[in-house]
Design an enzyme around this catalytic site. Sequence first.
Site, PDB file in Angstrom:
ATOM      1  N   ASN A  32       0.852  -1.191   0.000  1.00  0.00           N
ATOM      2  CA  ASN A  32       0.000   0.000   0.000  1.00  0.00           C
ATOM      3  C   ASN A  32       0.887   1.239   0.000  1.00  0.00           C
ATOM      4  O   ASN A  32       1.498   1.578   1.011  1.00  0.00           O
ATOM      5  CB  ASN A  32      -0.911  -0.015   1.233  1.00  0.00           C
ATOM      6  CG  ASN A  32      -1.788   1.217   1.329  1.00  0.00           C
ATOM      7  OD1 ASN A  32      -1.934   1.973   0.362  1.00  0.00           O
ATOM      8  ND2 ASN A  32      -2.378   1.426   2.496  1.00  0.00           N
ATOM      9  N   TRP A  33       0.958   1.913  -1.141  1.00  0.00           N
ATOM     10  CA  TRP A  33       1.830   3.080  -1.273  1.00  0.00           C
ATOM     11  C   TRP A  33       1.235   4.330  -0.627  1.00  0.00           C
ATOM     12  O   TRP A  33       1.902   5.357  -0.535  1.00  0.00           O
ATOM     13  CB  TRP A  33       2.124   3.351  -2.750  1.00  0.00           C
ATOM     14  CG  TRP A  33       2.864   2.249  -3.447  1.00  0.00           C
ATOM     15  CD1 TRP A  33       3.280   1.055  -2.905  1.00  0.00           C
ATOM     16  CD2 TRP A  33       3.277   2.218  -4.815  1.00  0.00           C
ATOM     17  NE1 TRP A  33       3.921   0.293  -3.852  1.00  0.00           N
ATOM     18  CE2 TRP A  33       3.931   0.985  -5.038  1.00  0.00           C
ATOM     19  CE3 TRP A  33       3.145   3.114  -5.880  1.00  0.00           C
ATOM     20  CZ2 TRP A  33       4.463   0.628  -6.283  1.00  0.00           C
ATOM     21  CZ3 TRP A  33       3.666   2.759  -7.121  1.00  0.00           C
ATOM     22  CH2 TRP A  33       4.321   1.532  -7.316  1.00  0.00           C
ATOM     23  N   LYS A  34      -0.018   4.259  -0.238  1.00  0.00           N
ATOM     24  CA  LYS A  34      -0.708   5.391   0.382  1.00  0.00           C
ATOM     25  C   LYS A  34      -0.587   6.641  -0.502  1.00  0.00           C
ATOM     26  O   LYS A  34      -0.627   6.535  -1.725  1.00  0.00           O
ATOM     27  CB  LYS A  34      -0.207   5.601   1.811  1.00  0.00           C
ATOM     28  CG  LYS A  34      -0.353   4.336   2.663  1.00  0.00           C
ATOM     29  CD  LYS A  34      -0.116   4.570   4.123  1.00  0.00           C
ATOM     30  CE  LYS A  34      -0.314   3.272   4.885  1.00  0.00           C
ATOM     31  NZ  LYS A  34      -0.190   3.479   6.345  1.00  0.00           N
ATOM     32  N   SER A  61       3.655  -2.128  10.294  1.00  0.00           N
ATOM     33  CA  SER A  61       5.118  -2.044  10.413  1.00  0.00           C
ATOM     34  C   SER A  61       5.810  -3.366  10.093  1.00  0.00           C
ATOM     35  O   SER A  61       6.775  -3.752  10.749  1.00  0.00           O
ATOM     36  CB  SER A  61       5.514  -1.542  11.809  1.00  0.00           C
ATOM     37  OG  SER A  61       5.016  -0.236  12.036  1.00  0.00           O
ATOM     38  N   GLY A  83       2.610   2.489  10.830  1.00  0.00           N
ATOM     39  CA  GLY A  83       3.497   3.633  10.668  1.00  0.00           C
ATOM     40  C   GLY A  83       4.143   4.123  11.949  1.00  0.00           C
ATOM     41  O   GLY A  83       4.742   5.194  11.974  1.00  0.00           O
ATOM     42  N   HIS A  93      -9.535   0.713   5.316  1.00  0.00           N
ATOM     43  CA  HIS A  93      -8.257   0.987   5.977  1.00  0.00           C
ATOM     44  C   HIS A  93      -8.487   1.991   7.106  1.00  0.00           C
ATOM     45  O   HIS A  93      -9.345   2.869   7.009  1.00  0.00           O
ATOM     46  CB  HIS A  93      -7.252   1.540   4.966  1.00  0.00           C
ATOM     47  CG  HIS A  93      -5.855   1.609   5.492  1.00  0.00           C
ATOM     48  ND1 HIS A  93      -5.432   2.622   6.322  1.00  0.00           N
ATOM     49  CD2 HIS A  93      -4.784   0.784   5.320  1.00  0.00           C
ATOM     50  CE1 HIS A  93      -4.163   2.426   6.630  1.00  0.00           C
ATOM     51  NE2 HIS A  93      -3.746   1.310   6.039  1.00  0.00           N
ATOM     52  N   GLY A 130       3.040  -1.253   4.290  1.00  0.00           N
ATOM     53  CA  GLY A 130       2.975   0.185   4.073  1.00  0.00           C
ATOM     54  C   GLY A 130       4.311   0.746   3.649  1.00  0.00           C
ATOM     55  O   GLY A 130       4.748   0.596   2.510  1.00  0.00           O
ATOM     56  N   GLU A 162      -5.009  -5.116  10.616  1.00  0.00           N
ATOM     57  CA  GLU A 162      -4.022  -4.065  10.833  1.00  0.00           C
ATOM     58  C   GLU A 162      -4.311  -3.360  12.153  1.00  0.00           C
ATOM     59  O   GLU A 162      -5.179  -2.484  12.213  1.00  0.00           O
ATOM     60  CB  GLU A 162      -4.075  -3.033   9.697  1.00  0.00           C
ATOM     61  CG  GLU A 162      -3.573  -3.535   8.367  1.00  0.00           C
ATOM     62  CD  GLU A 162      -3.258  -2.378   7.428  1.00  0.00           C
ATOM     63  OE1 GLU A 162      -2.126  -2.292   6.967  1.00  0.00           O
ATOM     64  OE2 GLU A 162      -4.156  -1.557   7.189  1.00  0.00           O
TER      65      GLU A 162
END
Length: 251
Positions: free
Chosen positions: A9-11, A212, A173, A95, A233, A167
């Site tokens: 997931n590149w966000k 993470s 993050g 998400h 992520g 998640e």
Amino acid sequence: MRRPMVAGNWKMHGTRASVAELTQGLGNMLIPEGIEVAVFPPALFINEVIDGLKGKGITVGAQNSAVQPEQGALTGEVAPSQLAEVGCKFVLIGHSERRQVIGESEEVLNRKFAAAQKSGLTPVLCIGETLEEREAGKTLEVVGRQLSSVIDAFGIAAFANAVIAYEPVWAIGTGLTASPQQAQDVHAAIRKQLAAKDAEVAQNVQLLYGGSVKAANAAELFGMPDIDGGLIGGASLNADEFGAICRAAGN
């Protein structure tokens, strides 16, 4: 047997230059046999990434899609049918950043889930608890409620064509990671909840862990019996790191 899956997931990261570089790096990556690899770039770059990864064994998904399956008068949104037309296979639903920052409700997420499936996309349903909820001992209650929202709306059969990503919000993050056993305990509870409705669906659905995940901890996490891969992520923005995670899933 469930196929291991690693999803990146590149966000909201990337410029045209950095996306091109990352796509090229991923295209040069050796994909272990028998695993599924997908990336979720920002919507702006989906076409470029799909073109750059053709024939490379990596599928592409979207980070979000509209509540209605077909195109129409809904400013700022992208219909799942449009995403399917350009070559997307998956879409993230629920998400924590969509739930908490954007304020998407269970009702909205259910509509997105249904619209995605109607358009031929596979939803990746993201569920997880906050640190406050974990410390209050409510992890399984929260995750179970988020899962039940979809089951109650569409029936257990909806998960015959869906992926679930656990998640924990407190691990996204932050550098904090659920221990392999903590993650396994939640994954086992998810599978048990599904099995109470349909044992076959529960046995076959892919359950990913996100929070993470990196090359240093991926193998231990993926070695757990109910963890079928990861939703990655920050580490997915580095082709070498992401490749190492994919190799861990392949082992």
